[in-house]
Motif scaffolding. Structure first.
Motif, PDB file in Angstrom:
ATOM      1  N   GLU A 237      45.274 -19.596  48.571  1.00 18.77           N
ATOM      2  CA  GLU A 237      44.707 -19.608  49.914  1.00 18.77           C
ATOM      3  C   GLU A 237      43.282 -19.058  49.948  1.00 18.77           C
ATOM      4  OE1 GLU A 237      47.482 -17.326  52.121  1.00 18.77           O
ATOM      5  OE2 GLU A 237      49.090 -18.809  51.962  1.00 18.77           O
ATOM      6  N   GLN A 238      43.055 -17.929  49.299  1.00 18.53           N
ATOM      7  CA  GLN A 238      41.754 -17.263  49.398  1.00 18.53           C
ATOM      8  C   GLN A 238      40.689 -17.884  48.495  1.00 18.53           C
ATOM      9  OE1 GLN A 238      42.306 -13.052  48.745  1.00 18.53           O
ATOM     10  NE2 GLN A 238      44.073 -12.958  50.116  1.00 18.53           N
ATOM     11  N   ASN A 239      41.089 -18.431  47.346  1.00 20.06           N
ATOM     12  CA  ASN A 239      40.103 -18.970  46.408  1.00 20.06           C
ATOM     13  C   ASN A 239      40.785 -19.990  45.509  1.00 20.06           C
ATOM     14  OD1 ASN A 239      37.897 -19.469  44.778  1.00 20.06           O
ATOM     15  ND2 ASN A 239      37.469 -17.332  44.330  1.00 20.06           N
ATOM     16  N   ARG A 240      41.078 -21.123  46.081  1.00 22.58           N
ATOM     17  CA  ARG A 240      41.875 -22.137  45.401  1.00 22.58           C
ATOM     18  C   ARG A 240      41.197 -22.676  44.150  1.00 22.58           C
ATOM     19  NH1 ARG A 240      43.956 -27.791  48.249  1.00 22.58           N
ATOM     20  NH2 ARG A 240      45.062 -28.630  46.424  1.00 22.58           N
ATOM     21  N   TYR A 241      39.851 -22.775  44.169  1.00 22.43           N
ATOM     22  CA  TYR A 241      39.128 -23.383  43.057  1.00 22.43           C
ATOM     23  C   TYR A 241      38.370 -22.356  42.221  1.00 22.43           C
ATOM     24  CZ  TYR A 241      40.326 -27.658  45.503  1.00 22.43           C
ATOM     25  OH  TYR A 241      41.029 -28.677  46.116  1.00 22.43           O
ATOM     26  N   ALA A 242      38.779 -21.102  42.302  1.00 24.21           N
ATOM     27  CA  ALA A 242      38.231 -20.036  41.440  1.00 24.21           C
ATOM     28  C   ALA A 242      36.710 -19.922  41.568  1.00 24.21           C
ATOM     29  CB  ALA A 242      38.633 -20.252  39.977  1.00 24.21           C
ATOM     30  N   ARG A 243      36.188 -20.083  42.783  1.00 22.81           N
ATOM     31  CA  ARG A 243      34.741 -19.991  42.985  1.00 22.81           C
ATOM     32  C   ARG A 243      34.260 -18.608  42.558  1.00 22.81           C
ATOM     33  NH1 ARG A 243      30.318 -22.132  45.209  1.00 22.81           N
ATOM     34  NH2 ARG A 243      28.861 -20.810  46.357  1.00 22.81           N
ATOM     35  N   PRO A 244      33.109 -18.562  41.834  1.00 30.12           N
ATOM     36  CA  PRO A 244      32.598 -17.267  41.381  1.00 30.12           C
ATOM     37  C   PRO A 244      32.246 -16.344  42.542  1.00 30.12           C
ATOM     38  CG  PRO A 244      31.459 -19.085  40.294  1.00 30.12           C
ATOM     39  CD  PRO A 244      32.262 -19.675  41.393  1.00 30.12           C
ATOM     40  N   LEU A 245      32.263 -15.061  42.271  1.00 31.43           N
ATOM     41  CA  LEU A 245      31.828 -14.077  43.269  1.00 31.43           C
ATOM     42  C   LEU A 245      30.304 -14.044  43.346  1.00 31.43           C
ATOM     43  CD1 LEU A 245      34.246 -11.191  42.243  1.00 31.43           C
ATOM     44  CD2 LEU A 245      34.588 -12.912  44.027  1.00 31.43           C
ATOM     45  N   SER A 246      29.646 -14.308  42.205  1.00 22.90           N
ATOM     46  CA  SER A 246      28.190 -14.400  42.170  1.00 22.90           C
ATOM     47  C   SER A 246      27.813 -15.235  40.968  1.00 22.90           C
ATOM     48  CB  SER A 246      27.542 -13.009  42.085  1.00 22.90           C
ATOM     49  OG  SER A 246      27.833 -12.388  40.840  1.00 22.90           O
ATOM     50  N   ALA A 247      26.613 -15.804  41.014  1.00 25.61           N
ATOM     51  CA  ALA A 247      26.067 -16.551  39.887  1.00 25.61           C
ATOM     52  C   ALA A 247      24.556 -16.521  40.048  1.00 25.61           C
ATOM     53  CB  ALA A 247      26.582 -17.984  39.863  1.00 25.61           C
ATOM     54  N   ARG A 248      23.867 -15.993  39.049  1.00 26.07           N
ATOM     55  CA  ARG A 248      22.432 -15.773  39.166  1.00 26.07           C
ATOM     56  C   ARG A 248      21.725 -16.101  37.861  1.00 26.07           C
ATOM     57  NH1 ARG A 248      22.686  -9.748  42.063  1.00 26.07           N
ATOM     58  NH2 ARG A 248      23.797 -10.418  43.945  1.00 26.07           N
ATOM     59  N   VAL A 249      20.432 -16.408  37.967  1.00 19.05           N
ATOM     60  CA  VAL A 249      19.607 -16.586  36.775  1.00 19.05           C
ATOM     61  C   VAL A 249      18.810 -15.315  36.552  1.00 19.05           C
ATOM     62  CG1 VAL A 249      19.477 -19.064  37.143  1.00 19.05           C
ATOM     63  CG2 VAL A 249      17.646 -17.607  38.012  1.00 19.05           C
ATOM     64  N   HIS A 250      18.533 -15.038  35.281  1.00 23.69           N
ATOM     65  CA  HIS A 250      17.741 -13.870  34.873  1.00 23.69           C
ATOM     66  C   HIS A 250      16.668 -14.384  33.918  1.00 23.69           C
ATOM     67  CE1 HIS A 250      20.948 -11.226  36.486  1.00 23.69           C
ATOM     68  NE2 HIS A 250      21.761 -12.144  35.989  1.00 23.69           N
ATOM     69  N   GLY A 251      15.616 -14.976  34.465  1.00 24.54           N
ATOM     70  CA  GLY A 251      14.622 -15.618  33.623  1.00 24.54           C
ATOM     71  C   GLY A 251      15.218 -16.864  32.999  1.00 24.54           C
ATOM     72  N   ILE A 252      15.257 -16.924  31.664  1.00 24.80           N
ATOM     73  CA  ILE A 252      15.857 -18.076  30.978  1.00 24.80           C
ATOM     74  C   ILE A 252      17.348 -17.853  30.715  1.00 24.80           C
ATOM     75  CG2 ILE A 252      13.676 -18.743  29.914  1.00 24.80           C
ATOM     76  CD1 ILE A 252      14.718 -17.532  27.280  1.00 24.80           C
ATOM     77  N   HIS A 253      17.878 -16.724  31.131  1.00 26.83           N
ATOM     78  CA  HIS A 253      19.274 -16.372  30.902  1.00 26.83           C
ATOM     79  C   HIS A 253      20.032 -16.418  32.225  1.00 26.83           C
ATOM     80  CE1 HIS A 253      17.388 -15.198  27.162  1.00 26.83           C
ATOM     81  NE2 HIS A 253      16.635 -14.341  27.828  1.00 26.83           N
ATOM     82  N   ARG A 254      21.361 -16.130  32.208  1.00 26.94           N
ATOM     83  CA  ARG A 254      22.136 -16.351  33.436  1.00 26.94           C
ATOM     84  C   ARG A 254      23.483 -15.639  33.373  1.00 26.94           C
ATOM     85  NH1 ARG A 254      21.914 -20.613  29.712  1.00 26.94           N
ATOM     86  NH2 ARG A 254      19.781 -20.867  30.388  1.00 26.94           N
ATOM     87  N   HIS A 255      24.153 -15.525  34.523  1.00 28.90           N
ATOM     88  CA  HIS A 255      25.486 -14.924  34.549  1.00 28.90           C
ATOM     89  C   HIS A 255      26.294 -15.463  35.724  1.00 28.90           C
ATOM     90  CE1 HIS A 255      25.124 -12.413  38.177  1.00 28.90           C
ATOM     91  NE2 HIS A 255      26.409 -12.174  38.011  1.00 28.90           N
ATOM     92  N   PHE A 256      27.615 -15.348  35.620  1.00 29.04           N
ATOM     93  CA  PHE A 256      28.458 -15.467  36.813  1.00 29.04           C
ATOM     94  C   PHE A 256      29.551 -14.409  36.752  1.00 29.04           C
ATOM     95  CE2 PHE A 256      31.276 -18.255  34.235  1.00 29.04           C
ATOM     96  CZ  PHE A 256      32.538 -17.871  34.675  1.00 29.04           C
ATOM     97  N   SER A 257      29.993 -13.983  37.935  1.00 30.27           N
ATOM     98  CA  SER A 257      31.086 -13.024  38.071  1.00 30.27           C
ATOM     99  C   SER A 257      32.334 -13.769  38.521  1.00 30.27           C
ATOM    100  CB  SER A 257      30.738 -11.938  39.090  1.00 30.27           C
ATOM    101  OG  SER A 257      29.689 -11.123  38.630  1.00 30.27           O
TER     102      SER A 257
END
Length: 426
Positions: A237-257
């Motif tokens: 119900e709350q997050n059926r498709y596992a959407r990330p909590l955050s996703a950001r770029v750090h210059g040429i690098h990147r992350h998601f939570s």
């Protein structure tokens, strides 16, 4: 005339104010797949990316004391790299190649040695600076200057315990310049559970980016991992498709939570998991309860939105290295190209020494769960490679949760076109 059967069908586009893609100033259109199937593009990657970028070589724990060494074979740049710790504590890297006839000097993967001896003709080199120590029957050589015949050095720098090398004879930028905002944001993250590692590695008939992409988004979790990851990383119900909590770029690098299901408990059928499961250590990816978990979670880079339903962070250091964090510790992925359609992948999960029988059972379960999950991920990549090489599709359609893939392709495009690293980093 418009409409009818010939009219294109499309889904209305709704701008999401919380879009990770738009926040990163990335385009939203289809992404070409030719870089995943082109031998010519692979050669551009070899020359423009892997021969110019800083590449992960290993952790500092792999050199536990003076005169320790390990060998890193990097096929994409056709190099055997000898990484050492001198008596002065300094970490250095050299081409593992004898100055006499080009033989590989060290043929063991790791160990301790004060000198390295090429077994072809016993030329000997020092562990400190790779200097040439001795040449058997030197008097019968012509105008030999031992000072000029040491092991060829490779640029080597250490960041937060991670050892990086650069194959340029004179790197255009330092490691800190290469890491840019990522290096500053993730500085001083506490690393723990460094006693032992679970290592899983394999070769796959797939482009290296496909393997990296498999770990770069959680959108696939409900469909590809319905029994292993989905119960803990999605919510009906709350997050059926596992959407990330955050996703950001750090210059040429990147992350998601990644999201963690706060309601997850092992089902009655999972009897072993019910014995070892600990709710506050990342669920199915938590290998250990630790007082260090609070310090990790408190770091501003980890779960940057500080969402209580956090499970893990995936960070992708360009081009081919992941450092991932959960409250149970951390793990790394390496995605090494072997050919345009072949990849050597290595997963290292860092774990503590066993403290009890229950603890051992927990860690064994942890390792088995990892094996299940990654097998689902990476074997699917071979099917994708076959699909892309068929030529049936020329583009992929990426969702907002797949922002890291889109960002990587944009950065990669800049690197293969840029004449200098400074230009590629802009």
């Amino acid at each position: 005339m418009s409409g009818g059967l010939d009219a294109p069908m499309s889904t209305p586009h709704v701008i999401d104010e919380d879009s990770f893609t738009l926040a990163a100033n990335l385009p939203t259109g289809p992404v070409p797949v030719e870089p995943y199937r082109s031998p010519e593009f692979f050669e551009l990657e070899r020359e423009r990316v892997f021969k110019r970028a800083w590449l992960y070589a290993g952790r500092i724990e792999m050199l536990p004391e003076a005169t320790s060494y390990f060998v890193k074979n990097i096929e994409v740049v056709k190099a055997s790299v000898l990484v050492t710790r001198g008596k002065d504590g300094q970490v250095r890297a050299f081409h593992n190649v004898c100055s006499h006839r080009g033989n590989l000097v060290v043929n063991t993967s790791c160990g301790k040695a004060e000198r390295f001896v090429c077994r072809y003709h016993n030329w000997a080199y020092g562990c400190e600076t790779g200097e040439l120590l001795g040449i058997p029957d030197q008097k019968h050589f012509f105008e030999v200057d031992k000072r000029e015949l040491g092991l060829t050095p490779i640029a080597c720098e250490v960041w937060e315990g991670f050892i990086f090398i650069n194959m340029q004879k004179s790197p255009e930028v330092s490691l800190l310049e290469f890491l840019g905002p990522f290096g500053r944001t993730y500085a001083n993250v506490p690393f723990f559970n460094l006693d032992e590692t679970i290592v899983i590695e394999a070769d796959f008939k797939a482009n290296w980016k496909l393997i990296a992409d498999a770990f770069a988004e959680p959108y696939h979790v409900p469909s590809l991992h319905p029994a292993t990851l989905a119960p803990g990383f999605a919510h009906p119900e709350q997050n059926r498709y596992a959407r990330p909590l955050s996703a950001r770029v750090h210059g040429i690098h990147r992350h998601f939570s990644a999201y963690g299901n706060p309601d997850y408990v092992p089902p009655p059928s999972s009897k072993v998991e019910r014995l070892v499961y600990i709710q506050d250590t990342g669920g199915v990816l938590g290998g250990d309860a630790s007082e260090n978990a609070a310090a990790l979670a408190a770091h501003p880079a980890i779960n940057p939105t500080k969402n209580p339903n956090w499970s893990a962070d995936v960070t992708w250091i360009f081009p081919n290295f992941n450092i991932d964090y959960s409250t149970g510790g951390f793990w790394t992925h390496e995605f090494w190209p072997l050919a345009y359609n072949r990849t050597h992948w290595t997963l290292r999960v860092f774990i503590p020494r066993t403290a009890s029988v229950r603890h051992r059972l927990q860690l064994e379960h942890y390792a088995c769960r990892w094996g299940e999950v990654v097998l689902e991920d990476v074997t699917n990549c071979e099917r994708i490679q076959r699909g892309l090489e068929s030529g049936a599709k020329d583009h992929m359609i990426l969702q907002d949760a797949e922002m890291l893939i889109r960002h990587n392709m944009r950065v990669l495009d800049k690197w293969v076109k840029a004449d200098t690293v400074a230009e590629a980093l802009r």
